[in-house]
Structures are given as C-alpha cells and as structure tokens.
Design an enzyme around this catalytic site. Structure first.
Site, PDB file in Angstrom:
ATOM      1  N   GLU A 100      50.609  -8.102  50.410  1.00  0.00           N
ATOM      2  CA  GLU A 100      50.593  -7.238  49.227  1.00  0.00           C
ATOM      3  C   GLU A 100      49.188  -6.996  48.707  1.00  0.00           C
ATOM      4  O   GLU A 100      48.274  -7.804  48.892  1.00  0.00           O
ATOM      5  CB  GLU A 100      51.518  -7.770  48.133  1.00  0.00           C
ATOM      6  CG  GLU A 100      51.170  -9.101  47.554  1.00  0.00           C
ATOM      7  CD  GLU A 100      52.191  -9.523  46.480  1.00  0.00           C
ATOM      8  OE1 GLU A 100      53.216 -10.126  46.868  1.00  0.00           O
ATOM      9  OE2 GLU A 100      51.974  -9.265  45.296  1.00  0.00           O
ATOM     10  N   ASN A 298      51.149 -17.342  35.114  1.00  0.00           N
ATOM     11  CA  ASN A 298      52.243 -16.420  35.343  1.00  0.00           C
ATOM     12  C   ASN A 298      53.396 -17.230  35.942  1.00  0.00           C
ATOM     13  O   ASN A 298      53.255 -17.756  37.045  1.00  0.00           O
ATOM     14  CB  ASN A 298      51.739 -15.381  36.350  1.00  0.00           C
ATOM     15  CG  ASN A 298      52.422 -14.062  36.205  1.00  0.00           C
ATOM     16  OD1 ASN A 298      53.554 -13.995  35.724  1.00  0.00           O
ATOM     17  ND2 ASN A 298      51.749 -13.014  36.615  1.00  0.00           N
ATOM     18  N   CYS A 341      51.249 -13.436  41.477  1.00  0.00           N
ATOM     19  CA  CYS A 341      50.681 -13.095  42.785  1.00  0.00           C
ATOM     20  C   CYS A 341      51.592 -13.611  43.887  1.00  0.00           C
ATOM     21  O   CYS A 341      52.033 -14.740  43.849  1.00  0.00           O
ATOM     22  CB  CYS A 341      49.314 -13.759  42.964  1.00  0.00           C
ATOM     23  SG  CYS A 341      48.296 -13.720  41.507  1.00  0.00           S
TER      24      CYS A 341
HETATM   25  N1  SAH Z   1      42.591 -18.388  47.000  1.00  0.00           N
HETATM   26  C1  SAH Z   1      41.757 -17.750  46.017  1.00  0.00           C
HETATM   27  C2  SAH Z   1      42.224 -16.386  45.565  1.00  0.00           C
HETATM   28  C3  SAH Z   1      43.671 -16.197  45.296  1.00  0.00           C
HETATM   29  S1  SAH Z   1      44.450 -16.117  43.758  1.00  0.00           S
HETATM   30  C4  SAH Z   1      41.569 -18.657  44.824  1.00  0.00           C
HETATM   31  O1  SAH Z   1      42.163 -19.709  44.778  1.00  0.00           O
HETATM   32  O2  SAH Z   1      40.754 -18.327  43.971  1.00  0.00           O
HETATM   33  C5  SAH Z   1      43.483 -15.461  42.501  1.00  0.00           C
HETATM   34  C6  SAH Z   1      43.563 -16.273  41.220  1.00  0.00           C
HETATM   35  O3  SAH Z   1      44.885 -16.283  40.651  1.00  0.00           O
HETATM   36  C7  SAH Z   1      43.187 -17.730  41.420  1.00  0.00           C
HETATM   37  O4  SAH Z   1      42.374 -18.160  40.369  1.00  0.00           O
HETATM   38  C8  SAH Z   1      44.527 -18.420  41.368  1.00  0.00           C
HETATM   39  O5  SAH Z   1      44.393 -19.777  41.086  1.00  0.00           O
HETATM   40  C9  SAH Z   1      45.239 -17.615  40.309  1.00  0.00           C
HETATM   41  N2  SAH Z   1      46.692 -17.729  40.289  1.00  0.00           N
HETATM   42  C10 SAH Z   1      47.538 -17.865  41.326  1.00  0.00           C
HETATM   43  N3  SAH Z   1      48.816 -17.944  40.911  1.00  0.00           N
HETATM   44  C11 SAH Z   1      48.781 -17.822  39.578  1.00  0.00           C
HETATM   45  C12 SAH Z   1      49.784 -17.833  38.564  1.00  0.00           C
HETATM   46  N4  SAH Z   1      51.071 -17.980  38.855  1.00  0.00           N
HETATM   47  N5  SAH Z   1      49.378 -17.692  37.285  1.00  0.00           N
HETATM   48  C13 SAH Z   1      48.071 -17.550  36.977  1.00  0.00           C
HETATM   49  N6  SAH Z   1      47.086 -17.544  37.881  1.00  0.00           N
HETATM   50  C14 SAH Z   1      47.429 -17.690  39.171  1.00  0.00           C
END
Ligand code: SAH
Length: 362
Positions: A100, A298, A341
């Site tokens: 996605e 989230n 995400c």
């Molecule tokens: N692997 C990378 C990028 C992916 S996610 C990383 O860890 O940075 C991008 C951001 O969204 C990251 O900071 C991750 O920790 C955050 N993230 C993932 N799932 C989330 C959720 N359910 N709620 C809030 N932030 C989330």
C-alpha cells in the site's frame, strides 16, 4: 497472478541506473543514445510497457520485452478521503504480493508515502504492517513504481516523499538507496533530496552508512520511548541496539549531513505518555537540533494499544516545549479511509474481509 518462470528470469530494467543501462545497451549491440531514450521512457514518461516506446524500433522493443521487466505495480484499490483528499492505493506486484501507498495533499505540495518491503520483520507492538512478518524486500523499481503510478493516475505533480509505509527502509538498504538515487536523478523525476524523508526504527549501522552517502535526505527516527527499558516493551529492535548507540548514530547523521533529525513518538495510553516520560524525553534529546513529531497511536485490532486522549497529547507537547524542544502533533490525514498503517494491505490479504468488499475497486 503468479509470476511465470520466464518472467522471473527477466532483468529488472527500471532498477538500473543510467550507467548500468548504457552497459546493457552495449551488450545488446545498440548505439549508446538508446540508453538515453530508454531511460527517459522509464523514468520521465513513466512507460508501463516497451510497446509505448515509439521511438525505438519494433524489433528492439520485442527483444527488450523478451529479456526485461517493464511492468509497473498494478493498482487494485484506490480510496479517497472525503475530508482532505488523501488517497490510499493498493498495488499488486508481478509476483502477486500486494503493497500500500498513500498520497497526501498539503499546502506545500503532494507527498507520497511508500512501502519499502512487503510486510515487515521489526515487530513493533502497535503496528499492523508487521503482523504477518516479512514477505520480501521491494526492488528499487517497485518503490519507484508506487510514485510513478500515483503520478500517472492523478496527473498531478508529486514533490515530497516519505518512506513511512510498510517495511523498514534500512532493512532493505541497497534497494532503498538505489531507489533514492533514481528518484533524485535529473534524467528522471529529478526529486529534491531535501523533500525526501526516510523513517527508521533505528538500524544503527545503516544509519551510519546512510550518513556517509552524501545525501541531503531527512532522517526520521522512530523513538517512541524515552528509555531503553520502555523502548524494549514497544519495539523488539531495541533488544538489538542500545538506545544510546541509536542516538549516537543520529548525531553522526547530523554531523555528516547537517540535516536535522525528526523524532517520531507514537503516544500509547498509559505506556509512554506521562509527564515524567516527557521530562525524560526532553533530557534525552535536548542536545539535538531536531524536532519531535507526536502521533497519537492509531489503534490496531490485533494490538491492545490505546491512543492518548487529545488533551493529554497537548499537555505532553507543552511540557516538551517548556524545555525548548520543538514538537508538533501529526495531523491525521484521511481519517475516513485510514486505519493504521498496513491495515488496508492486511484486510485485502484476509479472504473473508476481502469478500465483503465495500471500497471502490479500480
Ligand atoms: N519502519 C519504519 C517506517 C515505517 S512506519 C519505522 O519504523 O520508522 C512509520 C511510522 O509510523 C513509524 O514511526 C512507526 O513506528 C509509526 N507507526 C506504525 N504503526 C503505528 C500506529 N498504529 N500508530 C501510530 N504510529 C504508528
């Protein structure tokens, strides 16, 4: 559709840089200007097949089609937010994997959020992208393909890119770097490096490698906790790397590139959102030229993480600012289509949910 054995043997032509493409054309006995023509079709005109490349002879197009892959990821879902125009895309890759991507419309321009892996093996406790584990790394062309397709479908200019979709970009280092170089190549879309953000959970040796690449991209560190112990509870990667080493690598990144670090901090109710967490966070990163991006977590169905309530998020921000730390609360985009995400991909891959449909298929 599974990839046929013949397709799998084909070379990934869109992942080749200009020098590699020139060498390839030489191998085929073609004049060197062919490489420039081909590169333009692949990275400026964004052709999805060799058939479209009308200034190449029919016989060359046929030869290319026999040996090289040119297909772009195929869109299978496109959801558009009625609130702010944010769009979520689900693409199918040539081996059947789905990924996605998101298009966000800001006042400063359009930003695309790409996936860098199909699935993820980092295991962050609040994240949906990692629930099914890692399927495979994406190639440079599959990362480019997300941007190229969104540009083609919308017909709009895309000026910003964040690698914040599914996957850990620094766990797919070589392909990710190749992607950055192709995206910022003046013979292609000529993206500004300063408009690109790579988000990482903190793979120390690769943050240092990236710092040495002489790029001007922004590094975002997913910090999410003010201490090593708390970080371990949220992010298994913390068992591999000490927090102090992660921050040292970030200091090195700033020293080498002059680019300010963004610290991402997802607020999880009752876990990392107290006043003392804010105090410890301020002490931890006070010496940095950087800023904190606060994200109320989230909620993901399979995870028991509750978001921090709005007023408490604001209080956390105010407390950081008291220490002189620059903090923003991430504006939620596309609330009506969002989900966390990785949830769109996940729901598509679960047949019982998929059968329910409900969203507009392309
Ligand atoms: N692997 C990378 C990028 C992916 S996610 C990383 O860890 O940075 C991008 C951001 O969204 C990251 O900071 C991750 O920790 C955050 N993230 C993932 N799932 C989330 C959720 N359910 N709620 C809030 N932030 C989330």
């Amino acid at each position: 559709m599974e990839r046929s054995v013949l397709e799998m043997k084909k070379k990934d032509i869109r992942s080749m840089n200009f020098a590699e493409l020139q060498a390839e054309m030489e191998l085929l006995g073609e004049k060197s200007f062919r490489a420039a023509q081909l590169y333009q079709w692949l990275h400026q005109k964004l052709a999805g097949s060799f058939d479209e490349m009308t200034n190449l002879s029919a016989s060359l197009r046929m030869r290319l089609d026999e040996s090289y892959l040119c297909a772009l990821p195929q869109p299978v879902r496109r959801l558009r937010s009625k609130i702010d125009g944010t769009e979520k895309y689900l693409f199918r890759l040539s081996d059947g994997n789905v990924i996605e991507s998101v298009l966000m419309r800001y006042h400063y321009g359009n930003s695309v959020c790409i996936s860098t892996q199909a699935g993820c093996r980092m295991g962050c406790r609040f994240c949906a992208s990692t629930l099914g584990g890692l399927s495979r790394n994406l190639t440079a062309s599959e990362m480019l393909g997300q941007v190229y397709q969104i540009k083609k479908i919308t017909g709009e200019k895309i000026s910003h890119l964040v690698a914040m979709g599914t996957g850990e970009p620094l766990d797919n280092y070589d392909n990710f770097l190749k992607f950055i170089r192709l995206l910022t190549d003046e013979r292609g879309l000529d993206f500004s490096q300063r408009n690109i953000t790579a988000s990482t959970c903190g793979i120390v040796e690769n943050i240092r490698r990236l710092a040495d690449e002489k790029l001007q991209i922004t590094l975002a560190l997913s910090l999410h906790a003010p201490t090593q112990e708390k970080r371990k509870k949220l992010m298994p990667v913390a068992f591999r790397y000490e927090l102090s080493d992660v921050l040292d690598a970030c200091r090195y990144y700033f020293k080498k590139t002059g680019r300010r670090i963004t610290f991402e901090y997802s607020l999880v109710g009752g876990v990392n959102d107290s006043a003392s967490d804010a105090d410890m966070l301020a002490a931890l990163i006070g010496g940095f030229k950087g800023h904190v991006n606060l994200i109320p977590v989230n909620p993901v169905r399979e995870r028991d993480c509750a978001p921090t309530p709005g007023p408490k998020v604001q209080a956390f921000k105010n407390r950081l600012e008291k220490y002189g730390i620059n903090a923003t609360i991430r504006r939620e985009m596309g609330r009506d289509i969002n989900g966390a995400c990785g949830q769109l991909r996940k729901s598509y891959m679960e047949p019982e949910v998929r059968a329910e449909g409900g969203d507009a298929a392309l």
